[in-house]
Design a protein around this motif. Structure first.
Motif, PDB file in Angstrom:
ATOM      1  N   TRP A 297       0.778  -1.090   0.171  1.00  0.00           N
ATOM      2  CA  TRP A 297      -0.073   0.080  -0.064  1.00  0.00           C
ATOM      3  C   TRP A 297       0.732   1.204   0.006  1.00  0.00           C
ATOM      4  O   TRP A 297       1.534   1.517   1.065  1.00  0.00           O
ATOM      5  CB  TRP A 297      -0.903  -0.078   1.320  1.00  0.00           C
ATOM      6  N   LEU A 298       0.619   2.023  -0.928  1.00  0.00           N
ATOM      7  CA  LEU A 298       1.595   3.245  -1.160  1.00  0.00           C
ATOM      8  C   LEU A 298       1.203   4.445  -0.314  1.00  0.00           C
ATOM      9  O   LEU A 298       0.024   4.565  -0.195  1.00  0.00           O
ATOM     10  CB  LEU A 298       1.592   3.510  -2.768  1.00  0.00           C
ATOM     11  N   SER A 299       2.155   5.238  -0.044  1.00  0.00           N
ATOM     12  CA  SER A 299       1.953   6.529   0.592  1.00  0.00           C
ATOM     13  C   SER A 299       1.992   7.615  -0.719  1.00  0.00           C
ATOM     14  O   SER A 299       2.519   7.498  -1.526  1.00  0.00           O
ATOM     15  CB  SER A 299       3.278   6.767   1.607  1.00  0.00           C
ATOM     16  N   ASN A 300       1.359   8.792  -0.279  1.00  0.00           N
ATOM     17  CA  ASN A 300       1.310   9.879  -0.913  1.00  0.00           C
ATOM     18  C   ASN A 300       2.661  10.411  -1.354  1.00  0.00           C
ATOM     19  O   ASN A 300       3.747  10.476  -0.544  1.00  0.00           O
ATOM     20  CB  ASN A 300       0.560  11.203  -0.232  1.00  0.00           C
ATOM     21  N   GLY A 301       2.756  10.814  -2.728  1.00  0.00           N
ATOM     22  CA  GLY A 301       3.837  11.258  -3.320  1.00  0.00           C
ATOM     23  C   GLY A 301       4.626  10.258  -3.901  1.00  0.00           C
ATOM     24  O   GLY A 301       4.295   9.424  -4.515  1.00  0.00           O
TER      25      GLY A 301
ATOM     26  N   PRO B 170      -5.739  19.949  -3.105  1.00  0.00           N
ATOM     27  CA  PRO B 170      -5.617  20.199  -1.666  1.00  0.00           C
ATOM     28  C   PRO B 170      -6.334  19.479  -0.876  1.00  0.00           C
ATOM     29  O   PRO B 170      -7.684  19.230  -0.993  1.00  0.00           O
ATOM     30  CB  PRO B 170      -5.946  21.586  -1.611  1.00  0.00           C
ATOM     31  N   GLY B 171      -6.121  18.668   0.179  1.00  0.00           N
ATOM     32  CA  GLY B 171      -6.970  18.047   1.260  1.00  0.00           C
ATOM     33  C   GLY B 171      -7.063  16.581   0.604  1.00  0.00           C
ATOM     34  O   GLY B 171      -7.794  15.878   1.506  1.00  0.00           O
ATOM     35  N   GLN B 172      -6.647  16.400  -0.546  1.00  0.00           N
ATOM     36  CA  GLN B 172      -6.855  14.861  -1.048  1.00  0.00           C
ATOM     37  C   GLN B 172      -6.320  13.830  -0.155  1.00  0.00           C
ATOM     38  O   GLN B 172      -4.962  13.669  -0.006  1.00  0.00           O
ATOM     39  CB  GLN B 172      -6.343  14.754  -2.444  1.00  0.00           C
ATOM     40  N   PRO B 173      -7.153  12.854   0.316  1.00  0.00           N
ATOM     41  CA  PRO B 173      -6.488  11.976   1.447  1.00  0.00           C
ATOM     42  C   PRO B 173      -5.587  10.977   0.702  1.00  0.00           C
ATOM     43  O   PRO B 173      -4.573  10.631   1.279  1.00  0.00           O
ATOM     44  CB  PRO B 173      -7.604  11.284   1.561  1.00  0.00           C
TER      45      PRO B 173
ATOM     46  N   ASP C 287     -12.318  14.284  -6.359  1.00  0.00           N
ATOM     47  CA  ASP C 287     -12.632  15.895  -5.923  1.00  0.00           C
ATOM     48  C   ASP C 287     -13.838  16.205  -5.975  1.00  0.00           C
ATOM     49  O   ASP C 287     -14.477  15.937  -7.074  1.00  0.00           O
ATOM     50  CB  ASP C 287     -11.662  16.698  -6.705  1.00  0.00           C
ATOM     51  N   THR C 288     -14.769  16.393  -4.677  1.00  0.00           N
ATOM     52  CA  THR C 288     -16.040  16.275  -4.934  1.00  0.00           C
ATOM     53  C   THR C 288     -16.256  17.927  -4.194  1.00  0.00           C
ATOM     54  O   THR C 288     -17.483  18.071  -3.817  1.00  0.00           O
ATOM     55  CB  THR C 288     -16.747  15.455  -3.701  1.00  0.00           C
ATOM     56  N   GLY C 289     -15.381  18.729  -4.598  1.00  0.00           N
ATOM     57  CA  GLY C 289     -15.639  19.938  -4.019  1.00  0.00           C
ATOM     58  C   GLY C 289     -16.744  20.875  -4.777  1.00  0.00           C
ATOM     59  O   GLY C 289     -17.028  21.770  -4.199  1.00  0.00           O
ATOM     60  N   ALA C 290     -17.126  20.316  -5.831  1.00  0.00           N
ATOM     61  CA  ALA C 290     -18.193  20.949  -6.710  1.00  0.00           C
ATOM     62  C   ALA C 290     -19.630  20.536  -6.108  1.00  0.00           C
ATOM     63  O   ALA C 290     -20.429  21.202  -6.693  1.00  0.00           O
ATOM     64  CB  ALA C 290     -17.926  20.780  -8.120  1.00  0.00           C
ATOM     65  N   ASN C 291     -19.624  19.702  -5.294  1.00  0.00           N
ATOM     66  CA  ASN C 291     -20.979  19.139  -4.781  1.00  0.00           C
ATOM     67  C   ASN C 291     -21.334  20.332  -3.792  1.00  0.00           C
ATOM     68  O   ASN C 291     -20.480  21.156  -3.260  1.00  0.00           O
ATOM     69  CB  ASN C 291     -20.759  17.909  -4.118  1.00  0.00           C
ATOM     70  N   THR C 292     -22.759  20.214  -3.716  1.00  0.00           N
ATOM     71  CA  THR C 292     -23.355  21.375  -2.567  1.00  0.00           C
ATOM     72  C   THR C 292     -24.268  20.615  -1.716  1.00  0.00           C
ATOM     73  O   THR C 292     -24.371  19.367  -1.981  1.00  0.00           O
ATOM     74  CB  THR C 292     -24.070  22.262  -3.386  1.00  0.00           C
TER      75      THR C 292
END
Length: 232
Positions: free
Chosen positions: A91-95, A119-122, A128-133
């Motif tokens: 299992w890989l780590s970010n980066g 930004p903030g992506q786990p 990315d669900t930032g456009a959801n309301t």
């Protein structure tokens, strides 16, 4: 359980960046310079037993005979492999990650890039669900073709034989929506005879998608906690 993605998040997969020229490509894998070890040619998304959807690769011994070895991630050992058990999930780590497989005095290295893209992506597998309301306890996709309950409930899942957290996903019209959870097809909604569906959650982060053909794909991310819950 595996999954893939394309650049548009329609599928959860990308090709890994392979920095070590000593590795040669084979079908689905790359073979180390020693010819004794291998790793996946590209990372994929899978369901981690605790963290949920996350990137991983397979690595281990290639055509093993007698030798055993150690699989490491960024210098830390994660698994021991042998002819009887030659494969390991990493299992890989970010980066930027380096996976090595050491057998005897031979160490083969493989590089994978799983850098986050917003930004903030786990991790790279979470869209990315930032456009959801939001309206109360409901989350609406940017397309407005679907919406989902935010706070999970608890119900008995007949498929697993245990109580699990779940959320309901709704068709917000009469759209033909192909629903998946963690890239596993679940059902199809049409807004009339089938307007909503309960989606059971595994441990960690879960990705729910509702695809209206090639026109749009809605995404929702839900934390399933431990993947179990206590019925009221």
């Amino acid at each position: 359980m595996m999954c893939t993605r394309d650049l548009a998040w329609g599928l959860l997969a990308v090709s890994a960046s392979l920095a070590f020229t000593s590795a040669s490509a084979a079908t689905g894998i790359q073979i180390g310079a020693s010819g004794k070890t291998y790793a996946s040619a590209a990372w994929q998304c899978g369901l981690h037993p605790v963290d949920g959807l996350a990137p991983f690769v397979q690595a281990g011994l290639y055509n093993p005979k007698r030798a055993s070895g150690t699989v490491s991630l960024n210098g830390s050992a994660v698994a021991t492999v042998s002819p009887r058990s030659p494969d390991a999930t990493v299992w890989l780590s970010n980066g930027l990650d380096t996976v090595t497989v050491a057998t005897g005095k031979v160490v083969d290295s493989y590089s994978f890039d799983v850098s986050v893209t917003y930004p903030g992506q786990p991790n790279i597998c979470i869209p990315d669900t930032g456009a959801n309301t939001y309206s109360g306890d409901l989350e609406y996709a940017a397309s407005l073709k679907s919406y989902a309950v935010v706070t999970p409930g608890c119900a008995f899942n007949a498929l697993t034989g245990r109580a699990q957290p779940f959320v309901n996903l709704f068709d917000n019209g009469r759209y033909l929506l192909n629903v998946s959870v963690n890239n596993i097809p679940l059902t199809q909604l049409n807004g009339t005879t089938r307007a909503h569906v309960p989606v059971f959650l595994s441990a960690g982060l879960n990705v729910i998608s509702a695809a209206n053909g090639s026109l749009s794909t809605d995404y929702y991310v839900r934390d399933g906690g431990t993947g179990t819950c206590a019925l009221p």
